[in-house]
Design a protein around this motif. Structure first.
Motif, PDB file in Angstrom:
ATOM      1  N   HIS A  33       0.842  -1.195   0.000  1.00  0.00           N
ATOM      2  CA  HIS A  33       0.000   0.000   0.000  1.00  0.00           C
ATOM      3  C   HIS A  33       0.878   1.246   0.000  1.00  0.00           C
ATOM      4  O   HIS A  33       1.839   1.330   0.775  1.00  0.00           O
ATOM      5  N   LYS A  34       0.531   2.215  -0.860  1.00  0.00           N
ATOM      6  CA  LYS A  34       1.242   3.488  -0.875  1.00  0.00           C
ATOM      7  C   LYS A  34       0.508   4.472   0.020  1.00  0.00           C
ATOM      8  O   LYS A  34      -0.688   4.723  -0.151  1.00  0.00           O
ATOM      9  N   ASP A  35       1.244   5.047   0.979  1.00  0.00           N
ATOM     10  CA  ASP A  35       0.653   6.010   1.899  1.00  0.00           C
ATOM     11  C   ASP A  35       0.574   7.375   1.228  1.00  0.00           C
ATOM     12  O   ASP A  35       1.575   7.887   0.709  1.00  0.00           O
ATOM     13  N   LEU A  36      -0.602   7.982   1.239  1.00  0.00           N
ATOM     14  CA  LEU A  36      -0.833   9.242   0.549  1.00  0.00           C
ATOM     15  C   LEU A  36      -0.004  10.378   1.138  1.00  0.00           C
ATOM     16  O   LEU A  36       0.486  11.246   0.413  1.00  0.00           O
ATOM     17  N   SER A  39       4.167   9.014   0.956  1.00  0.00           N
ATOM     18  CA  SER A  39       4.598   8.335  -0.279  1.00  0.00           C
ATOM     19  C   SER A  39       5.427   7.090   0.009  1.00  0.00           C
ATOM     20  O   SER A  39       6.081   6.555  -0.893  1.00  0.00           O
ATOM     21  N   HIS A  41       5.738   3.003   1.287  1.00  0.00           N
ATOM     22  CA  HIS A  41       4.955   1.803   0.993  1.00  0.00           C
ATOM     23  C   HIS A  41       4.972   0.846   2.175  1.00  0.00           C
ATOM     24  O   HIS A  41       6.019   0.642   2.803  1.00  0.00           O
ATOM     25  N   PRO A 158       4.143   5.872   8.037  1.00  0.00           N
ATOM     26  CA  PRO A 158       2.727   5.985   7.693  1.00  0.00           C
ATOM     27  C   PRO A 158       1.839   5.711   8.904  1.00  0.00           C
ATOM     28  O   PRO A 158       2.175   4.892   9.765  1.00  0.00           O
ATOM     29  N   SER A 194      -0.159   4.625  -7.099  1.00  0.00           N
ATOM     30  CA  SER A 194      -1.347   5.291  -6.573  1.00  0.00           C
ATOM     31  C   SER A 194      -1.732   4.730  -5.213  1.00  0.00           C
ATOM     32  O   SER A 194      -1.679   3.508  -4.996  1.00  0.00           O
ATOM     33  N   SER A 195      -2.148   5.616  -4.323  1.00  0.00           N
ATOM     34  CA  SER A 195      -2.611   5.158  -3.012  1.00  0.00           C
ATOM     35  C   SER A 195      -3.991   4.505  -3.106  1.00  0.00           C
ATOM     36  O   SER A 195      -4.464   3.906  -2.143  1.00  0.00           O
ATOM     37  N   ASP A 196      -4.626   4.606  -4.266  1.00  0.00           N
ATOM     38  CA  ASP A 196      -5.940   3.991  -4.466  1.00  0.00           C
ATOM     39  C   ASP A 196      -5.842   2.526  -4.896  1.00  0.00           C
ATOM     40  O   ASP A 196      -6.855   1.802  -4.856  1.00  0.00           O
ATOM     41  N   GLN A 198      -3.736  -1.298  -4.731  1.00  0.00           N
ATOM     42  CA  GLN A 198      -2.811  -2.125  -3.969  1.00  0.00           C
ATOM     43  C   GLN A 198      -1.667  -2.595  -4.867  1.00  0.00           C
ATOM     44  O   GLN A 198      -1.897  -3.054  -5.982  1.00  0.00           O
ATOM     45  N   GLU A 373       8.214   2.576  -8.861  1.00  0.00           N
ATOM     46  CA  GLU A 373       6.775   2.331  -8.944  1.00  0.00           C
ATOM     47  C   GLU A 373       6.352   1.891 -10.339  1.00  0.00           C
ATOM     48  O   GLU A 373       6.896   2.341 -11.349  1.00  0.00           O
TER      49      GLU A 373
END
Length: 408
Positions: A33-36, A39, A41, A158, A194-196, A198, A373
């Motif tokens: 998961h990317k933390d908004l 940035s 993971h 995060p 993208s944080s949206d 996985q 990424e």
């Protein structure tokens, strides 16, 4: 009597992961998961998706926030001596003892802070996969080595992070603790941009299906370059000999990237943007400006210094943007795709996603997560090589395309 009962319980729980491993699979998988906000993971290693571990290619061992339920590892456990070989000089002086437990020093890789603590055992949970989706077989690795750490050590991680997941060369890293007879000693990291969406990490051999497009196996599009060990760290290095812009090598100081002289080129999941030592950065940025063909400058957005008026489109390659290659010592190239090269900071301004690290950088170059990424990166510890794809977006796929549905 209580100690004997606890020891028997730990032994039985430790066996449970081996019983599950009899299933006809050879690859383990879990989500990233990317933390908004940061940035950074994180990786899912528990049944509670709100509890994440920061992905760290450097950490010598895993650590998490103390919960009071994790049994301590004794000082005479063979793995204790391994963990203690990584005692950090950053830690404040202490009495270095927790009775009969194993004293260790977990480090926050973002702030550099450290805390004396002790090695424990915990449960780490992942899934088997045949490469396309999650299987119905979930595997709980009981009795795994994870250091306890105080909540204060989570600063700057995060918000959902409860600790750090080690993916280094260390024999206390996740890979070595997950390795069974059926699982090859390699892992493949695919960080979502993208944080949206996985991302995904596989432990073991492919295939690694990221669909659409149909039947797209990311393990089939990898190029390879040797991984280099640095005796001073547990992280991963590659042999970069130069940088080219539009197929033209730029002039760099002799052996500017050499590991033994200038610290080498390191891969990092705790640095958001690729960072260059100042002498390398100044030459690179000067040549990049020349190749940019008169696009007007934009206002800088910290920490990115070179910004210009541009709107990036994902649909097609912009021929006005210079092509950047890392020249590898084995004759190959790591091409940095436009989506990994530039960061759109507002509707009309994009910035070169590289940072000046100053004159005193420990390493010549640290390749950060933005440049990793939407690329499949396979760390093969058996053959000591790094597999890397081109940008998956140029192949019609992405790191967010793995199917995390449980299917029979």
């Amino acid at each position: 009597m209580c100690n004997l009962t606890l020891a028997l319980l730990i032994f039985v729980l430790g066996l449970s992961s081996l019983e599950v491993s009899a299933q006809p699979f050879h690859t383990l998988v879990t989500s990233l998961h990317k933390d908004l906000n940061t940035s950074l993971h994180t990786v899912t290693l528990t049944l509670d998706p709100s509890e994440q571990y920061l992905v760290d290619l450097d950490a010598p061992f895993n650590w998490n926030r103390c919960n009071g339920l994790q049994p301590m590892v004794s000082f005479d456990d063979p793995k204790c001596s391994t963990a203690r070989s990584y005692i950090s000089p950053l830690c404040p002086e202490g009495n270095n003892t927790y009775g009969y437990s194993c004293y260790v020093t977990p480090v926050n890789p973002i702030t550099g802070s450290c805390s004396p603590s002790y090695l424990t055992r915990n449960v780490l949970t992942v899934y088997w996969t045949a490469g396309r989706s999650l299987s119905t077989y979930r595997i709980g690795y009981y009795n795994r080595y994870v250091s306890c750490a105080p909540t204060s050590l989570l600063q700057s991680l995060p918000a959902q992070a409860i600790g750090v997941a080690s993916l280094s060369w260390s024999t206390l890293s996740l890979l070595y603790q997950f390795t069974l007879r059926e699982v090859a000693n390699k892992f493949s990291l695919c960080l979502s941009s993208s944080s949206d969406d996985q991302g995904v990490i596989f432990f073991g051999d492919g295939p690694y299906y990221l669909e659409p497009p149909a039947n797209f196996d990311a393990s089939s599009v990898l190029s390879y370059t040797p991984l280099i060990k640095n005796p001073t760290t547990q992280g991963y290095f590659i042999n970069v000999t130069g940088i080219s812009i539009n197929q033209q090598a730029i002039n760099m100081p002799v052996k500017a990237f050499a590991l033994d002289i200038n610290g080498g080129v390191k891969l990092s999941t705790t640095v958001p943007y690729t960072t260059l030592r100042s002498d390398i950065y100044s030459v690179f940025i000067s040549e990049f400006k020349k190749a940019l063909k008169g696009i007007p400058r934009g206002k800088r957005v910290s920490p990115l210094d070179f910004c210009f008026k541009k709107k990036i489109t994902q649909q097609k390659k912009d021929e006005s943007i210079p092509q950047i290659n890392l020249v590898l010592g084995d004759g190959g190239y790591w091409t940095i795709h436009e989506s990994n090269l530039l960061k759109q900071v507002d509707n009309n301004v994009a910035c070169l996603a590289f940072v000046d690290g100053g004159d005193l950088m420990e390493h010549a170059v640290v390749i950060g997560t933005y440049q990793m990424e939407n690329i499949m990166l396979q760390f093969d510890l058996v053959q000591s090589r790094l597999g890397f794809s081109s940008s998956l977006s140029s192949l019609g796929s992405s790191c967010g395309n793995f199917d995390f549905t449980v299917r029979p």
